[in-house]
Design a protein around this motif. Structure first.
Motif, PDB file in Angstrom:
ATOM      1  N   PRO A  45       0.825  -1.213   0.000  1.00  0.00           N
ATOM      2  CA  PRO A  45       0.000   0.000   0.000  1.00  0.00           C
ATOM      3  C   PRO A  45       0.863   1.269   0.000  1.00  0.00           C
ATOM      4  N   PRO A  46       0.500   2.262  -0.854  1.00  0.00           N
ATOM      5  CA  PRO A  46      -0.732   2.286  -1.660  1.00  0.00           C
ATOM      6  C   PRO A  46      -0.606   1.599  -3.015  1.00  0.00           C
ATOM      7  N   ARG A  47       0.508   0.933  -3.302  1.00  0.00           N
ATOM      8  CA  ARG A  47       0.678   0.287  -4.607  1.00  0.00           C
ATOM      9  C   ARG A  47       0.093  -1.112  -4.573  1.00  0.00           C
ATOM     10  N   PRO A  48      -0.752  -1.461  -5.570  1.00  0.00           N
ATOM     11  CA  PRO A  48      -1.255  -2.840  -5.647  1.00  0.00           C
ATOM     12  C   PRO A  48      -0.183  -3.763  -6.222  1.00  0.00           C
ATOM     13  N   ALA A  49      -0.403  -5.051  -6.121  1.00  0.00           N
ATOM     14  CA  ALA A  49       0.498  -6.013  -6.774  1.00  0.00           C
ATOM     15  C   ALA A  49       0.456  -5.793  -8.284  1.00  0.00           C
ATOM     16  N   LEU A  50       1.627  -5.864  -8.914  1.00  0.00           N
ATOM     17  CA  LEU A  50       1.672  -5.678 -10.364  1.00  0.00           C
ATOM     18  C   LEU A  50       1.162  -6.936 -11.063  1.00  0.00           C
ATOM     19  N   PRO A  51       0.513  -6.797 -12.201  1.00  0.00           N
ATOM     20  CA  PRO A  51       0.063  -7.976 -12.952  1.00  0.00           C
ATOM     21  C   PRO A  51       1.257  -8.739 -13.509  1.00  0.00           C
ATOM     22  N   PRO A  52       1.128 -10.052 -13.686  1.00  0.00           N
ATOM     23  CA  PRO A  52       2.253 -10.873 -14.168  1.00  0.00           C
ATOM     24  C   PRO A  52       2.859 -10.366 -15.468  1.00  0.00           C
ATOM     25  N   GLU A  53       2.031  -9.828 -16.378  1.00  0.00           N
ATOM     26  CA  GLU A  53       2.556  -9.371 -17.663  1.00  0.00           C
ATOM     27  C   GLU A  53       3.579  -8.246 -17.482  1.00  0.00           C
TER      28      GLU A  53
END
Length: 232
Positions: A45-53
């Protein structure tokens, strides 16, 4: 909660897609890449998990590549021939799949004189040079390759660099084949499992000498995120 590699990334890196080769590996995962994967795949937080791509694109960046092999030679004199001064071990399927950069470094000069004075100090009329070569002989006994060799048993060669004409000082050179450039695309297209890559020092005609003080070849790979014992 125990952390695990996201399945999308694991499948891509660990060879579970049908197009991926077996894990016959010669290098090891860098701890910083696993750390980056751990941090980027978890929310902070505040950053969400990055998508795998997105994570895959980050891990594919050249700054994340690993030095997998390095080989050197020193104090070599070549006259009127082409001499392999470094011959790398046979390439595996995984070597070819993950290879991203080849670096050729050498420190060299010619004999330091010639009758062709107008070209002294330039690279014109120089008859000493270096080549990267894929020789035709195979290590796996498969037989002739798809690309026919030329008359001296070489399937593919790239001229890397000429020495300065009548140079009196050793000079340093670095030539890089990197993912996406023409030389690397040609290399990966022509090479097969079991092939070797050579760095050759060359000289033509009497009295011409290629004096090599030192030479190095490095192979850089994209990290496939296997652990050091070769297991996921």
């Amino acid at each position: 909660m125990p952390w695990s590699i996201p399945s999308t990334i694991k499948d891509w890196f660990l060879g579970r897609e049908s197009s991926s080769p077996s894990r016959d590996r010669h290098w090891t995962t860098h701890a910083s890449n696993l750390t980056a994967l751990f941090c980027l795949s978890r929310p902070s937080p505040p950053r969400p998990a990055l998508p795998p791509e997105i994570i895959l694109q980050i891990l594919a960046h050249p700054t994340r590549w690993l030095l997998g092999r390095s080989q050197s030679s020193t104090h070599i004199l070549v006259s009127e021939l082409q001499k392999p001064i470094i011959t790398l071990p046979p390439f595996s399927a995984e070597d070819l799949h993950w290879l991203r950069r080849v670096v050729f470094r050498f420190r060299s000069r010619d004999q330091g004189y010639s009758w062709d004075r107008p070209n002294h100090g330039t690279y014109n009329g120089s008859w000493t040079w270096f080549e990267a070569v894929v020789p035709e002989q195979r290590e796996d006994g498969v037989g002739a390759a798809d690309v026919p060799p030329d008359s001296d048993g070489v399937r593919k060669r790239w001229e890397l660099q000429r020495n300065r004409h009548a140079g009196t000082q050793f000079e340093d050179y670095e030539i890089v084949f990197e993912q996406g450039d023409t030389s690397m695309m040609e290399l990966k297209e022509v090479m097969r499992v079991g092939d070797r890559l050579e760095l050759r020092a060359c000289a033509a005609f009497p009295a011409w000498e290629n004096q090599v003080e030192e030479a190095h070849v490095e192979l850089w790979y994209q990290d496939n995120l296997c652990s050091r014992n070769g297991s996921p």
